[in-house]
Design a protein around this motif. Structure first.
Motif, short mmCIF file in Angstrom:
data_model
loop_
_atom_site.label_atom_id
_atom_site.label_comp_id
_atom_site.label_asym_id
_atom_site.label_seq_id
_atom_site.Cartn_x
_atom_site.Cartn_y
_atom_site.Cartn_z
N ALA A 165 1.49 -24.14 16.23
CA ALA A 165 1.30 -22.83 16.84
C ALA A 165 2.62 -22.07 17.00
CB ALA A 165 0.64 -22.99 18.20
N PHE A 166 3.71 -22.78 17.16
CA PHE A 166 4.98 -22.11 17.39
C PHE A 166 5.70 -21.75 16.09
CE2 PHE A 166 5.55 -26.63 17.54
CZ PHE A 166 6.66 -26.85 16.75
N LEU A 167 5.24 -22.25 14.95
CA LEU A 167 5.84 -21.92 13.66
C LEU A 167 4.81 -21.22 12.79
CD1 LEU A 167 7.87 -25.13 12.76
CD2 LEU A 167 8.75 -22.96 13.56
N GLU A 168 4.97 -19.93 12.64
CA GLU A 168 4.03 -19.16 11.83
C GLU A 168 4.80 -18.31 10.84
OE1 GLU A 168 1.76 -16.86 14.55
OE2 GLU A 168 0.69 -18.57 15.35
N GLY A 169 4.23 -18.11 9.68
CA GLY A 169 4.75 -17.21 8.66
C GLY A 169 6.24 -17.25 8.44
N PRO A 170 6.94 -16.17 8.80
CA PRO A 170 8.38 -16.07 8.53
C PRO A 170 9.20 -17.17 9.21
CG PRO A 170 7.51 -13.95 9.26
CD PRO A 170 6.41 -14.95 9.40
N ASP A 171 8.78 -17.59 10.41
CA ASP A 171 9.51 -18.65 11.11
C ASP A 171 9.49 -19.94 10.32
OD1 ASP A 171 9.94 -16.88 13.19
OD2 ASP A 171 8.20 -17.58 14.34
N LEU A 172 8.34 -20.27 9.77
CA LEU A 172 8.21 -21.50 8.99
C LEU A 172 9.05 -21.43 7.72
CD1 LEU A 172 6.83 -24.25 8.76
CD2 LEU A 172 4.95 -23.12 7.59
N ILE A 173 9.08 -20.28 7.08
CA ILE A 173 9.88 -20.11 5.87
C ILE A 173 11.37 -20.28 6.19
CG2 ILE A 173 10.60 -18.44 4.11
CD1 ILE A 173 7.71 -17.38 4.18
N ILE A 174 11.81 -19.72 7.29
CA ILE A 174 13.21 -19.84 7.69
C ILE A 174 13.57 -21.30 7.95
CG2 ILE A 174 14.87 -19.30 9.52
CD1 ILE A 174 13.48 -16.54 9.72
N VAL A 175 12.71 -22.03 8.64
CA VAL A 175 12.96 -23.45 8.92
C VAL A 175 13.01 -24.24 7.61
CG1 VAL A 175 11.98 -25.52 9.96
CG2 VAL A 175 12.02 -23.39 11.24
N LEU A 176 12.12 -23.98 6.69
CA LEU A 176 12.12 -24.69 5.42
C LEU A 176 13.39 -24.40 4.61
CD1 LEU A 176 8.37 -24.33 4.36
CD2 LEU A 176 9.54 -26.36 5.24
N VAL A 177 13.87 -23.17 4.63
CA VAL A 177 15.09 -22.82 3.92
C VAL A 177 16.29 -23.54 4.55
CG1 VAL A 177 16.71 -20.93 3.44
CG2 VAL A 177 14.28 -20.63 3.02
N ILE A 178 16.34 -23.60 5.87
CA ILE A 178 17.43 -24.30 6.55
C ILE A 178 17.42 -25.78 6.21
CG2 ILE A 178 18.29 -25.00 8.83
CD1 ILE A 178 17.46 -22.21 9.82
N VAL A 179 16.24 -26.40 6.20
CA VAL A 179 16.13 -27.82 5.84
C VAL A 179 16.59 -28.03 4.40
CG1 VAL A 179 14.47 -29.68 5.42
CG2 VAL A 179 14.35 -28.36 7.52
N LEU A 180 16.21 -27.15 3.52
CA LEU A 180 16.63 -27.26 2.12
C LEU A 180 18.14 -27.15 1.98
CD1 LEU A 180 15.75 -27.48 -0.84
CD2 LEU A 180 15.58 -25.00 -0.88
N VAL A 181 18.76 -26.25 2.72
CA VAL A 181 20.22 -26.09 2.66
C VAL A 181 20.92 -27.31 3.25
CG1 VAL A 181 22.15 -24.75 3.60
CG2 VAL A 181 20.18 -23.57 2.63
N LEU A 182 20.42 -27.82 4.38
CA LEU A 182 21.08 -28.94 5.04
C LEU A 182 20.97 -30.23 4.23
CD1 LEU A 182 20.11 -28.43 8.79
CD2 LEU A 182 22.34 -28.10 7.73
N PHE A 183 19.79 -30.53 3.71
CA PHE A 183 19.56 -31.81 3.07
C PHE A 183 19.66 -31.75 1.56
CE2 PHE A 183 17.41 -32.29 7.16
CZ PHE A 183 18.05 -33.42 7.61
N GLY A 184 19.55 -30.60 0.97
CA GLY A 184 19.62 -30.49 -0.48
C GLY A 184 18.31 -30.90 -1.13
N GLY A 185 18.07 -30.39 -2.31
CA GLY A 185 16.81 -30.64 -3.01
C GLY A 185 16.63 -32.09 -3.42
N SER A 186 17.72 -32.79 -3.69
CA SER A 186 17.59 -34.17 -4.18
C SER A 186 17.24 -35.15 -3.07
CB SER A 186 18.89 -34.60 -4.85
OG SER A 186 19.95 -34.59 -3.92
N ARG A 187 17.55 -34.83 -1.82
CA ARG A 187 17.27 -35.76 -0.73
C ARG A 187 15.93 -35.49 -0.05
NH1 ARG A 187 22.05 -36.38 3.25
NH2 ARG A 187 20.63 -37.97 4.01
N LEU A 188 15.30 -34.37 -0.33
CA LEU A 188 14.04 -34.02 0.34
C LEU A 188 12.91 -35.00 0.05
CD1 LEU A 188 13.91 -30.14 0.28
CD2 LEU A 188 14.37 -31.66 2.19
N PRO A 189 12.71 -35.49 -1.19
CA PRO A 189 11.63 -36.46 -1.41
C PRO A 189 11.80 -37.74 -0.58
CG PRO A 189 12.32 -35.55 -3.49
CD PRO A 189 13.30 -35.07 -2.46
N GLY A 190 13.02 -38.23 -0.48
CA GLY A 190 13.27 -39.42 0.33
C GLY A 190 13.03 -39.16 1.80
#
Length: 66
Positions: A4-29
């Motif tokens: 409920a607290f993550l909708e639309g643009p908020d969720l996209i921002i969180v996903l982009v931050i996770v991608l930047v922090l962990f990188g694409g190669s570490r996300l599957p693990g």
């Protein structure tokens, strides 16, 4: 499950931050380890709460005084 607290643009921002922090190669693990943790949690919740834990120690006697 609805976040409920993550909708639309908020969720996209969180996903982009996770991608930047962990990188694409570490996300599957990371996703795999989160899935394993979720399975362990569900397994623990389904176990009988009255059953004793396998790794618990038996009661140890306390010090005795003369």
């Amino acid at each position: 499950m609805e976040l409920a607290f993550l909708e639309g643009p908020d969720l996209i921002i969180v996903l982009v931050i996770v991608l930047v922090l962990f990188g694409g190669s570490r996300l599957p693990g990371l996703a795999r380890s989160l899935g394993e943790a979720q399975r362990e949690l569900r397994k623990g919740q389904q176990e009988d709460p009255a059953a004793p834990a396998a790794n618990s120690k038996p009661d140890e006697p306390g010090p005795t005084s003369p």
